[in-house]
Design a protein around this motif. Structure first.
Motif, PDB file in Angstrom:
ATOM      1  N   PRO A 309      37.408  32.262  77.577  1.00 37.48           N
ATOM      2  CA  PRO A 309      38.809  31.818  77.589  1.00 37.48           C
ATOM      3  C   PRO A 309      38.955  30.318  77.351  1.00 37.48           C
ATOM      4  CG  PRO A 309      38.425  33.382  79.365  1.00 37.48           C
ATOM      5  CD  PRO A 309      37.082  33.076  78.759  1.00 37.48           C
ATOM      6  N   ALA A 310      38.017  29.506  77.871  1.00 35.73           N
ATOM      7  CA  ALA A 310      38.095  28.060  77.669  1.00 35.73           C
ATOM      8  C   ALA A 310      37.975  27.705  76.195  1.00 35.73           C
ATOM      9  CB  ALA A 310      36.991  27.358  78.472  1.00 35.73           C
ATOM     10  N   PHE A 311      37.069  28.378  75.502  1.00 39.65           N
ATOM     11  CA  PHE A 311      36.891  28.090  74.076  1.00 39.65           C
ATOM     12  C   PHE A 311      38.031  28.680  73.253  1.00 39.65           C
ATOM     13  CE2 PHE A 311      35.085  28.645  69.838  1.00 39.65           C
ATOM     14  CZ  PHE A 311      34.599  27.360  69.616  1.00 39.65           C
ATOM     15  N   GLN A 312      38.629  29.761  73.752  1.00 38.43           N
ATOM     16  CA  GLN A 312      39.745  30.376  73.029  1.00 38.43           C
ATOM     17  C   GLN A 312      40.890  29.395  72.846  1.00 38.43           C
ATOM     18  OE1 GLN A 312      40.799  33.993  75.115  1.00 38.43           O
ATOM     19  NE2 GLN A 312      38.659  34.626  75.192  1.00 38.43           N
ATOM     20  N   ALA A 313      41.123  28.521  73.832  1.00 41.23           N
ATOM     21  CA  ALA A 313      42.202  27.535  73.741  1.00 41.23           C
ATOM     22  C   ALA A 313      41.942  26.551  72.604  1.00 41.23           C
ATOM     23  CB  ALA A 313      42.341  26.795  75.068  1.00 41.23           C
ATOM     24  N   LYS A 314      40.685  26.148  72.439  1.00 40.61           N
ATOM     25  CA  LYS A 314      40.331  25.225  71.349  1.00 40.61           C
ATOM     26  C   LYS A 314      40.480  25.909  69.996  1.00 40.61           C
ATOM     27  CE  LYS A 314      37.004  22.967  74.403  1.00 40.61           C
ATOM     28  NZ  LYS A 314      35.573  22.673  74.678  1.00 40.61           N
ATOM     29  N   LEU A 319      43.941  27.390  64.648  1.00 41.55           N
ATOM     30  CA  LEU A 319      44.617  28.496  63.983  1.00 41.55           C
ATOM     31  C   LEU A 319      46.113  28.226  63.840  1.00 41.55           C
ATOM     32  CD1 LEU A 319      42.878  31.569  65.661  1.00 41.55           C
ATOM     33  CD2 LEU A 319      42.493  30.672  63.375  1.00 41.55           C
ATOM     34  N   GLN A 320      46.679  27.525  64.806  1.00 41.50           N
ATOM     35  CA  GLN A 320      48.110  27.241  64.777  1.00 41.50           C
ATOM     36  C   GLN A 320      48.435  26.034  63.901  1.00 41.50           C
ATOM     37  OE1 GLN A 320      48.944  26.852  68.991  1.00 41.50           O
ATOM     38  NE2 GLN A 320      49.892  28.869  69.060  1.00 41.50           N
ATOM     39  N   GLU A 321      47.644  24.958  64.040  1.00 47.54           N
ATOM     40  CA  GLU A 321      47.977  23.688  63.395  1.00 47.54           C
ATOM     41  C   GLU A 321      47.128  23.370  62.177  1.00 47.54           C
ATOM     42  OE1 GLU A 321      50.562  22.319  64.581  1.00 47.54           O
ATOM     43  OE2 GLU A 321      50.704  23.433  66.463  1.00 47.54           O
ATOM     44  N   THR A 332      41.554  13.168  63.846  1.00 53.52           N
ATOM     45  CA  THR A 332      42.055  14.522  63.586  1.00 53.52           C
ATOM     46  C   THR A 332      41.885  14.856  62.112  1.00 53.52           C
ATOM     47  OG1 THR A 332      43.667  14.356  65.390  1.00 53.52           O
ATOM     48  CG2 THR A 332      44.057  16.047  63.720  1.00 53.52           C
ATOM     49  N   LEU A 333      41.284  15.990  61.841  1.00 51.11           N
ATOM     50  CA  LEU A 333      41.018  16.420  60.470  1.00 51.11           C
ATOM     51  C   LEU A 333      41.864  17.643  60.140  1.00 51.11           C
ATOM     52  CD1 LEU A 333      37.112  16.213  60.600  1.00 51.11           C
ATOM     53  CD2 LEU A 333      38.683  14.483  59.723  1.00 51.11           C
ATOM     54  N   LYS A 334      42.418  17.664  58.941  1.00 56.18           N
ATOM     55  CA  LYS A 334      43.200  18.810  58.482  1.00 56.18           C
ATOM     56  C   LYS A 334      42.315  19.694  57.612  1.00 56.18           C
ATOM     57  CE  LYS A 334      47.247  19.388  58.443  1.00 56.18           C
ATOM     58  NZ  LYS A 334      48.164  20.223  59.279  1.00 56.18           N
ATOM     59  N   ARG A 363      47.886  35.641  67.506  1.00 58.49           N
ATOM     60  CA  ARG A 363      47.596  34.781  66.352  1.00 58.49           C
ATOM     61  C   ARG A 363      46.576  35.441  65.430  1.00 58.49           C
ATOM     62  NH1 ARG A 363      50.093  31.135  63.602  1.00 58.49           N
ATOM     63  NH2 ARG A 363      50.960  30.403  65.575  1.00 58.49           N
ATOM     64  N   LEU A 364      45.613  36.167  66.006  1.00 57.83           N
ATOM     65  CA  LEU A 364      44.578  36.821  65.200  1.00 57.83           C
ATOM     66  C   LEU A 364      45.032  38.162  64.647  1.00 57.83           C
ATOM     67  CD1 LEU A 364      41.460  36.188  67.466  1.00 57.83           C
ATOM     68  CD2 LEU A 364      41.892  35.141  65.249  1.00 57.83           C
ATOM     69  N   ASN A 365      45.856  38.854  65.420  1.00 64.56           N
ATOM     70  CA  ASN A 365      46.202  40.244  65.107  1.00 64.56           C
ATOM     71  C   ASN A 365      47.391  40.343  64.154  1.00 64.56           C
ATOM     72  OD1 ASN A 365      45.508  42.996  65.548  1.00 64.56           O
ATOM     73  ND2 ASN A 365      47.322  43.226  66.835  1.00 64.56           N
TER      74      ASN A 365
END
Length: 520
Positions: A309-314, A319-321, A332-334, A363-365
């Protein structure tokens, strides 16, 4: 020789030496041949008074036509449209004779065409061959700024030296162009091979569940939508991901893969996001992560259900940005990456139990694709087996087939390991095969019969709910299928009979209605 040099003004010799040095510098610093030749013509025009210069090259190695590749003091746009055949005009004469042509005055030579209308009729004209070894590849021509002053032969000799240097650059440019063509041809061949290996044709299956998968693949490959591939271990989820990438607009860009279950979390972050030099012990240099490597292409994250779960947040942030920071970095890299994830886990249950973030799940599904287990598409086993035998035969470098009796035996097996288990079985049989065909006995030697005859595990007691009315109009299709499965003890064939369906039809409904099958 010394007497000849004493007749040449020292200022002219110095100018020629300085110009030759400048020419060698120009020719050694760039592979842009037309631009390089234009600079050379400018230098010899300004340094040695050889103005109105041009370089005409053969259109190809075996051609008979010269085209003007570079010019100085002339209208290049008009010059680029002019061609000279062998023996045509003074340039064609050099090509025909293979030696220099020196004119005291332009107007005295009837073969001088002056198609550009730029040359002074009372001034000399010098045209010398450009060679690569003994091969004539072009002509260097110019008109001296002064009328004949007794130094015309010296100017022609100097121009021949420049032409020799140009010849070496033409040779290098040809070599680079050929290597580039070879690389492009090799790239195109590899792309065709990869598309053939990972195209939809490499996914074997004619059953109804697989037809549904193919329909989804053809649709989703067109877009950049995030895909979540669901299915048991060994069903070919990576093959599905490859097919999506290599049939998408991103097929010319990288396809990068990572098994999330293969690395501990501290290494997984560095592997995906990269790290800066000195970020941790052993980080001796900066390293790009898989997301950066896949920029413009596709990243396949296998076993996504195994990350913490901790890595899922990263993972959710990128995936969002579409943004990330390397481990140990602050910049920050795009990135522009299409993500295809895969798992054999029940993510819905993991979300309910708090083991998988709900926002990451959604987000994945975006586009789920369910790959059916091999036991749910028994009719595909013969085709898959023949395909795998062909693949094994190619690796072993021999002719190899499989008998119908062996195929029938393979079709009776439960295949808990799915296609991967089937491939391993056939590879073992091929290793033991002394002739050109895998028969039933070889399949039996791989332990298939023992698996069929092995005692079934004892079923734990289950409570069967009271039968529900499957004809109740208030129930939707999903509720009816679940109710039938409950009444049939989750045996699909029995549930199909209760609903008046075939086993194939109910398997299709279970997949499309996203029903998690209980193992009891």
């Amino acid at each position: 020789m010394s007497e000849h040099l004493t007749q040449i003004p020292s200022t002219m010799l110095e100018a020629e030496l300085d110009t030759l040095f400048s020419v060698s510098q120009i020719l050694s610093r760039s592979l842009d041949l037309p631009e390089t030749l234009r600079e050379v013509l400018q230098v010899i025009g300004e340094g040695c008074g050889l103005g109105l210069g041009l370089v005409a090259l053969l259109s190809d190695e075996n051609g008979n036509e010269l085209f003007i590749s570079a010019a100085h003091g002339l209208d290049m746009e008009a010059a680029s449209r002019i061609r000279y055949l062998r023996g045509e005009g003074v340039l064609g004469l050099v090509l025909e004779r293979g030696r220099s042509v020196i004119l005291d005055e332009v107007r005295r030579e009837k073969r001088f065409l002056d198609r550009l209308g730029a040359y002074s009729p009372d001034k000399p004209f010098i045209a010398v061959p450009i060679r690569i070894g003994s091969e004539l590849v072009g002509v260097l021509a110019s008109q001296p700024d002064t009328c004949e002053d007794g130094l015309l032969d010296e100017r022609a000799h100097f121009q021949e030296m420049v032409a020799n240097l140009i010849g070496q650059s033409v040779r290098l440019a040809r070599q680079v162009a050929k290597e580039k063509r070879d690389i492009l041809d090799e790239r195109d061949d590899l792309r065709r091979t990869v598309r053939g290996q990972y195209g939809f044709s490499s996914i074997v299956g004619r059953s109804e569940p697989m037809k549904h998968v193919f329909d989804q693949l053809r649709q989703v490959a067109k877009w950049n939508t995030t895909v979540l591939i669901r299915g048991e271990t060994g069903t070919g989820k990576e093959l599905i991901a490859s097919a999506i990438h290599y049939n998408s607009p991103r097929s010319a860009s990288p396809f990068v893969k990572l098994n999330c279950a293969a690395l501990p979390e501290n290494l997984l972050e560095s592997e995906l996001f990269g790290h800066e030099k000195g970020a941790f012990t052993g980080a001796v240099s900066q390293r790009k992560g898989r997301f950066e490597q896949a920029d413009g292409g596709t990243l396949f994250l296998d076993e996504i259900g195994e990350v913490s779960p901790a890595f899922q947040a990263k993972l959710l942030r990128i995936l969002q940005e579409g943004e990330l920071e390397r481990v140990g970095g602050s910049r920050t890299l795009k990135v522009d990456v299409r993500v295809i994830a895969a798992t054999h886990r029940d993510l819905e249950l993991a979300v309910e139990e708090g083991k998988f973030r709900e926002d990451l799940y959604y987000r994945l599904n975006v586009m789920p694709i369910y790959v059916p287990a091999l036991r749910d598409r028994i009719e595909d086993i013969p085709d898959i087996a023949r395909f795998l035998v062909g693949k094994i035969a190619k690796l072993q470098g021999r002719e190899l087939g499989i008998t119908d009796s062996a195929l029938r035996l393979l079709s009776q097996h439960h295949w808990p390991g799915n296609v991967r288990e089937l491939e391993n079985c056939l590879e073992r049989a091929a290793v033991m095969c002394d002739n050109s065909s895998i028969d039933r006995d070889l399949v039996l030697m791989c332990g298939i019969e023992e698996r069929l005859q092995a005692p079934r595990p004892k079923l734990r007691p289950v409570s069967i709910p009271a039968p529900m009315d499957l004809q109740d109009e208030n129930m939707d299709e999903r509720e009816k299928v679940i109710a039938a499965l409950e009444q049939a003890g989750w045996v699909q064939a029995k549930a199909a009979r209760l609903l008046g369906m075939t086993p194939r039809q109910i398997a299709y409904r279970i997949q499309t209605l996203n029903i998690t099958v209980r193992q009891i």
